[in-house]
Design an enzyme around this catalytic site. Structure first.
Site, PDB file in Angstrom:
ATOM      1  N   LEU A   1       1.022  -1.011  -0.223  1.00 15.83           N
ATOM      2  CA  LEU A   1       0.389  -0.362   0.012  1.00 15.83           C
ATOM      3  C   LEU A   1       1.008   1.285   0.330  1.00 15.83           C
ATOM      4  O   LEU A   1       0.301   2.523  -0.447  1.00 15.83           O
ATOM      5  CB  LEU A   1      -1.056  -0.406   1.370  1.00 15.83           C
TER       6      LEU A   1
ATOM      7  N   ASP B   1       1.426 -15.618   1.827  1.00 18.12           N
ATOM      8  CA  ASP B   1       2.739 -15.179   1.855  1.00 18.12           C
ATOM      9  C   ASP B   1       2.250 -13.585   1.043  1.00 18.12           C
ATOM     10  O   ASP B   1       2.646 -12.516   1.008  1.00 18.12           O
ATOM     11  CB  ASP B   1       3.734 -15.077   1.303  1.00 18.12           C
TER      12      ASP B   1
ATOM     13  N   HIS C   1      -0.929  -8.785  -0.324  1.00 14.82           N
ATOM     14  CA  HIS C   1      -0.549  -7.684  -0.962  1.00 14.82           C
ATOM     15  C   HIS C   1      -1.663  -7.646  -2.287  1.00 14.82           C
ATOM     16  O   HIS C   1      -1.836  -6.517  -2.914  1.00 14.82           O
ATOM     17  CB  HIS C   1       1.090  -8.362  -1.985  1.00 14.82           C
TER      18      HIS C   1
ATOM     19  N   ARG D   1       2.589  -1.313 -14.170  1.00 13.41           N
ATOM     20  CA  ARG D   1       3.754  -1.643 -13.631  1.00 13.41           C
ATOM     21  C   ARG D   1       4.147  -1.304 -12.187  1.00 13.41           C
ATOM     22  O   ARG D   1       4.872  -0.066 -12.264  1.00 13.41           O
ATOM     23  CB  ARG D   1       4.824  -1.586 -15.398  1.00 13.41           C
TER      24      ARG D   1
ATOM     25  N   MET E   1      -0.243   1.635 -22.615  1.00 11.67           N
ATOM     26  CA  MET E   1      -1.264   1.388 -23.381  1.00 11.67           C
ATOM     27  C   MET E   1      -0.875   0.683 -24.318  1.00 11.67           C
ATOM     28  O   MET E   1       0.085   0.944 -25.181  1.00 11.67           O
ATOM     29  CB  MET E   1      -2.383   2.540 -23.582  1.00 11.67           C
TER      30      MET E   1
HETATM   31  N1  LIG Z   1      10.987 -10.654   3.814  1.00 14.72           N
HETATM   32  C1  LIG Z   1      10.381  -9.675   3.168  1.00 14.72           C
HETATM   33  O1  LIG Z   1      11.349  -9.230   2.154  1.00 14.72           O
HETATM   34  C2  LIG Z   1       8.647  -9.601   3.870  1.00 14.72           C
HETATM   35  C3  LIG Z   1       8.372  -9.555   4.356  1.00 14.72           C
HETATM   36  N2  LIG Z   1       6.957  -9.728   4.846  1.00 14.72           N
HETATM   37  C4  LIG Z   1       6.575 -10.615   6.881  1.00 14.72           C
HETATM   38  O2  LIG Z   1       8.057  -9.352   8.031  1.00 14.72           O
HETATM   39  C5  LIG Z   1       7.325 -11.428   8.631  1.00 14.72           C
HETATM   40  C6  LIG Z   1       8.671 -12.402   8.458  1.00 14.72           C
HETATM   41  O3  LIG Z   1       9.754 -12.120   7.038  1.00 14.72           O
HETATM   42  P1  LIG Z   1      11.491 -12.858   7.123  1.00 14.72           P
HETATM   43  O4  LIG Z   1      11.770 -11.175   8.125  1.00 14.72           O
HETATM   44  O5  LIG Z   1      10.674 -12.086   5.278  1.00 14.72           O
HETATM   45  O6  LIG Z   1      11.223 -14.014   7.512  1.00 14.72           O
HETATM   46  P2  LIG Z   1      12.425 -14.692   8.474  1.00 14.72           P
HETATM   47  O7  LIG Z   1      12.917 -15.753   7.869  1.00 14.72           O
HETATM   48  O8  LIG Z   1      13.849 -14.188   8.130  1.00 14.72           O
HETATM   49  O9  LIG Z   1      12.344 -14.889  10.003  1.00 14.72           O
HETATM   50  C7  LIG Z   1      12.662 -13.251  10.851  1.00 14.72           C
HETATM   51  C8  LIG Z   1      13.220 -13.460  11.708  1.00 14.72           C
HETATM   52  O10 LIG Z   1      12.274 -14.699  12.615  1.00 14.72           O
HETATM   53  C9  LIG Z   1      13.280 -15.518  13.042  1.00 14.72           C
HETATM   54  N3  LIG Z   1      12.238 -16.418  12.854  1.00 14.72           N
HETATM   55  C10 LIG Z   1      11.968 -17.634  11.908  1.00 14.72           C
HETATM   56  N4  LIG Z   1      11.380 -18.369  11.532  1.00 14.72           N
HETATM   57  C11 LIG Z   1      10.677 -18.201  13.000  1.00 14.72           C
HETATM   58  C12 LIG Z   1       9.673 -19.419  13.459  1.00 14.72           C
HETATM   59  N5  LIG Z   1       9.535 -20.494  12.757  1.00 14.72           N
HETATM   60  N6  LIG Z   1      10.038 -18.637  15.021  1.00 14.72           N
HETATM   61  C13 LIG Z   1      10.202 -18.402  15.722  1.00 14.72           C
HETATM   62  N7  LIG Z   1      11.435 -17.315  15.366  1.00 14.72           N
HETATM   63  C14 LIG Z   1      11.417 -17.632  13.828  1.00 14.72           C
HETATM   64  C15 LIG Z   1      14.663 -15.846  13.196  1.00 14.72           C
HETATM   65  O11 LIG Z   1      15.515 -14.811  14.224  1.00 14.72           O
HETATM   66  P3  LIG Z   1      15.830 -15.416  15.003  1.00 14.72           P
HETATM   67  O12 LIG Z   1      16.253 -16.711  14.667  1.00 14.72           O
HETATM   68  O13 LIG Z   1      17.159 -15.040  15.350  1.00 14.72           O
HETATM   69  O14 LIG Z   1      15.307 -15.222  16.409  1.00 14.72           O
HETATM   70  C16 LIG Z   1      14.617 -14.951  11.672  1.00 14.72           C
HETATM   71  O15 LIG Z   1      15.787 -14.640  11.350  1.00 14.72           O
HETATM   72  C17 LIG Z   1       6.344 -12.317   7.968  1.00 14.72           C
HETATM   73  O16 LIG Z   1       5.132 -11.738   8.754  1.00 14.72           O
HETATM   74  C18 LIG Z   1       6.473 -11.612   6.453  1.00 14.72           C
HETATM   75  O17 LIG Z   1       5.181 -11.802   6.151  1.00 14.72           O
HETATM   76  C19 LIG Z   1       6.786  -8.225   5.091  1.00 14.72           C
HETATM   77  C20 LIG Z   1       7.299  -7.733   3.882  1.00 14.72           C
HETATM   78  C21 LIG Z   1       8.163  -8.033   3.513  1.00 14.72           C
HETATM   79  O1  LIG Z   2       5.698  -9.714   1.475  1.00 10.89           O
HETATM   80  C1  LIG Z   2       6.705  -9.996   1.187  1.00 10.89           C
HETATM   81  O2  LIG Z   2       7.140  -9.020  -0.026  1.00 10.89           O
HETATM   82  C2  LIG Z   2       8.250  -9.317  -0.097  1.00 10.89           C
HETATM   83  C3  LIG Z   2       8.464  -8.926  -1.873  1.00 10.89           C
HETATM   84  O3  LIG Z   2       7.825  -7.015  -2.103  1.00 10.89           O
HETATM   85  P1  LIG Z   2       8.916  -6.218  -2.910  1.00 10.89           P
HETATM   86  O4  LIG Z   2       8.534  -5.032  -1.968  1.00 10.89           O
HETATM   87  O5  LIG Z   2      10.384  -6.157  -2.961  1.00 10.89           O
HETATM   88  O6  LIG Z   2       7.934  -6.629  -3.476  1.00 10.89           O
HETATM   89  C4  LIG Z   2       8.356 -10.667  -0.595  1.00 10.89           C
HETATM   90  O7  LIG Z   2      10.002 -11.030  -1.308  1.00 10.89           O
HETATM   91  C5  LIG Z   2       8.034 -11.755   0.692  1.00 10.89           C
HETATM   92  O8  LIG Z   2       8.475 -12.968   0.434  1.00 10.89           O
HETATM   93  C6  LIG Z   2       7.105 -11.550   1.156  1.00 10.89           C
HETATM   94  O9  LIG Z   2       7.182 -11.885   2.494  1.00 10.89           O
END
Ligand SMILES: NC(=O)C1=CN([C@@H]2O[C@H](COP(=O)(O)OP(=O)(O)OC[C@H]3O[C@@H](n4cnc5c(N)ncnc54)[C@H](OP(=O)(O)O)[C@@H]3O)[C@@H](O)[C@H]2O)C=CC1
Ligand SMILES: O=C1O[C@H](COP(=O)(O)O)[C@@H](O)[C@H](O)[C@H]1O
Length: 426
Positions: free
Chosen positions: A225, A280, A285, A405, A414
Site C-alpha cells: 500500500l 505470503d 498484497h 507496472r 497503453m
Molecule cells: N522478507 C520480506 O521482504 C518481507 C517480509 N514480510 C513479513 O515479515 C515477517 C518476517 O518475514 P521474514 O523476515 O522474511 O522472515 P525470516 O524467515 O527472515 O524471519 C525473521 C526472523 O524471525 C525468526 N524466525 C524465523 N522463523 C521462526 C520460527 N518459525 N519461529 C520463531 N522465530 C522464527 C528468525 O530470527 P531468530 O532465529 O534470530 O530469532 C528470523 O531471522 C513475515 O510476517 C513476512 O510476511 C513483509 C514484507 C516483506
Molecule cells: O511481503 C513480502 O514481500 C516481499 C516482496 O516485496 P517487494 O516490495 O520487494 O516486492 C517478498 O519477497 C516476501 O516473500 C513477502 O513476505
C-alpha cells in the site's frame, strides 16, 4: 505506510501515554511527519523484533535509515534489534551495511559519516521470544538509553516492529506487555502480514493482540500500500475522466495482477514454509491491489471510507473454483536448509477471482504470484474487449491493454492498435 485499523476490539489495557482522541483520523501532534524537532516529543526508541531476518535487513532497517538521513527522526533516537540469533552489535552492523545506502542528502554532511552515526545508534540484544529474560534485558537497555537522553520526567516514545513470523506475535506481544511498556509516553506495536494462517488463527491473533493493546497502539502493515503506483490507483481511476466510463464489464475483458520474483527463499524457510505463496503474497498484497482496482469511489479519502468500499468488493467475491487454481513449487526449493525436506508448500500460485457485482460480473481477476521465476516484476494488466464490428481485421495485433507496472521502474502504459503508413507512389 499502508495501515489498516479496525475499531471492533475494546481497549483492554490503559496506556501510560497521554489521552488519545476518539477520532482515529486525528493524529496527535507528535505523530505528524515533521522535520521540526522542537515538537518531536521526547526520546524515540525503535525496536525491531526479528532483527536477524530478511524483512529487517531488506526493508525495516533501510526504511528507518532513510528517515534518519533525511532528518525526519529526532536526535534523541535509538534503534534496537532483538532476535534469538547470537550476534554482536558489530555483526549486525556488518550484515546491514550493504542494505543501507550511503547517499548524499545534504551538501554539508559526508554520507559515509551519516551511515556510521546511524549504525552506532543500533544496539542488538539476543534472547528468546517466549522467555522473560531477554525482554527484561531489552527493557533495561531501552531505559538506560532513554535516561541518557532525557530526565525521568520527560516523555518518551517506544515503537515495536514485529519483523517475525505471525505465529510468534502472541508470545512476543505478551512479553512486550509484561516487560517493555513505556511508563513515560506512548507505546506502539506494528505487526506484519499475514495476520494469521486462516480465519480461525486470524481471529485468535486479533483477540490476543486486542487483549494486550488498544487499537490506537496497534498498526497492521501491508507494504504494498506504500508503493508509489498503488498509492496512485485511486487518483488514476477517480481523477481522470479517461478511465471513469470504461472501467467496467462492458469494456474490460479481464484484469491480471501479477507478482514475480527471480529469487527463492534464501534462508527464509523458517517463516515462508509455514505460510506459502498464497498467504505470503496473494491474500494480502495482491488482494489489496485488487480492491483498489475494483472498488467504487469512496465517499472521501478517509481510511474508514476507503476501507468500507474495499470490504464491499471482498464481500462480492465468489468462492474460488478449484479448477481455476494452479499451484507449484520451484525446483531447488527444498535445497534451502531452512526448508523441510518433505515440504509441499507452494511457491507459485495462479487463481481466478470473480466479483459478483454490477460493475464486474463476468470479468475474471487473474492473480499470479511466484518465487524463483524468470524475472522480478509486479504489475496490473487490464485487458480490454475487442472493438465490435472490426473493419481492420487486426485481431492478431492483440488486445488493447492498460498496464500499471508497480516495480521495477514504475510505469503506466497503453497498448493500442495503430498502422504502419505506407506511401504508395503512383
Ligand atoms: N522478507 C520480506 O521482504 C518481507 C517480509 N514480510 C513479513 O515479515 C515477517 C518476517 O518475514 P521474514 O523476515 O522474511 O522472515 P525470516 O524467515 O527472515 O524471519 C525473521 C526472523 O524471525 C525468526 N524466525 C524465523 N522463523 C521462526 C520460527 N518459525 N519461529 C520463531 N522465530 C522464527 C528468525 O530470527 P531468530 O532465529 O534470530 O530469532 C528470523 O531471522 C513475515 O510476517 C513476512 O510476511 C513483509 C514484507 C516483506
Ligand atoms: O511481503 C513480502 O514481500 C516481499 C516482496 O516485496 P517487494 O516490495 O520487494 O516486492 C517478498 O519477497 C516476501 O516473500 C513477502 O513476505
Amino acid at each position: 505506510m499502508g495501515v489498516t485499523a479496525e475499531k471492533d476490539v475494546p481497549p483492554a489495557v490503559e496506556d501510560a501515554a497521554p489521552a488519545v482522541s476518539d477520532d482515529p483520523c486525528e493524529k496527535p501532534e507528535s505523530d505528524q511527519p515533521t522535520k521540526d524537532k522542537s515538537i518531536a516529543g521526547g526520546c524515540l526508541s525503535l525496536i525491531v523484533l526479528g532483527a536477524s531476518g530478511d524483512l529487517a535487513k531488506k526493508k525495516t532497517f533501510p526504511a528507518i535509515f532513510n528517515l534518519y538521513k533525511q532528518g525526519f527522526l529526532p536526535d534523541e533516537m535509538h534503534v534496537f534489534g532483538y532476535a534469538r540469533s547470537n550476534m554482536t552489535n558489530e555483526e549486525l552492523h556488518e550484515k546491514l551495511l550493504r542494505y543501507l545506502k550511503a547517499e548524499r542528502t545534504d551538501p554539508t554532511t559526508n554520507p559515509e559519516d551519516v551511515r556510521k552515526q546511524f549504525l552506532n545508534k543500533i544496539t542488538y540484544i539476543h534472547g528468546a521470544y517466549d522467555a522473560d529474560e531477554g525482554f527484561i534485558k531489552l527493557n533495561e537497555e531501552i531505559l538506560r538509553l532513554e535516561r541518557e537522553e532525557s530526565d525521568d520526567n520527560s516523555p518518551t516514545r517506544r515503537l515495536f516492529y514485529l519483523a517475525l513470523p505471525p505465529s510468534v506475535y502472541p508470545l512476543v506481544s505478551k512479553q512486550i506487555r509484561k516487560h517493555c511498556m513505556n511508563q513515560r509516553g506512548w507505546t506502539r506495536v506494528i505487526v506484519e502480514k499475514p495476520f494469521g494462517k486462516d480465519l480461525e488463527s486470524s481471529e485468535v491473533l486479533s483477540s490476543e493482540l486486542g487483549s494486550l493493546f488498544t487499537e490506537d497502539q496497534l498498526y497492521r502493515i501491508d507494504h504494498y500500500l506504500g508503493k508509489e503506483l498503488v498509492q496512485n490507483l485511486l487518483v488514476m481511476r477517480f481523477a481522470n475522466r479517461f478511465f471513469v466510463p470504461i472501467w467496467n464489464r462492458d469494456n474490460i475483458a479481464n484484469v491480471q495482477i501479477v507478482f514475480k520474483e527471480d529469487f527463492g527463499t534464501q534462508g527464509r524457510g523458517g517463516y515462508f514454509d509455514e505460510y506459502g505463496i498464497i498467504r505470503d503474497i496473494i491474500q494480502n498484497h495482491l488482494v489489496q491491489v485488487l480492491c483498489l482496482v475494483a472498488m467504487e469511489k469512496p465517499v472521501s479519502l478517509s481510511p474508514e471510507h476507503v476501507r468500507d468500499e474495499k470490504v464491499k468488493v471482498l464481500q462480492c467475491i465468489e468462492p474460488i473454483n478449484e479448477e481455476e487454481v494452479v499451484i507449484g513449487q520451484y525446483e531447488g526449493y527444498k535445497d534451502d536448509p531452512t526448508v523441510p525436506n518433505d515440504s509441499v508448500t507452494p511457491t507459485f500460485a495462479s487463481l481466478v477471482l470473480r466479483i459478483n457485482n454490477e460493475r464486474w460480473d463476468g470479468v475474471p481477476f487473474i492473480m499470479k504470484a511466484g518465487k524463483s521465476l524468470d524475472t522480478r516484476k509486479a504489475e496490473i494488466r487490464v485487458q480490454f474487449k475487442d472493438v465490435p464490428g472490426d473493419i481492420f481485421k487486426c485481431k492478431k495485433q492483440g488486445r488493447n491493454e492498460f498496464v500499471m507496472r508497480l516495480q521495477p521502474k514504475e510505469a503506466m502504459y497503453m497498448k493500442l492498435t495503430v498502422c504502419i503508413c505506407v506511401i504508395t507512389l503512383l
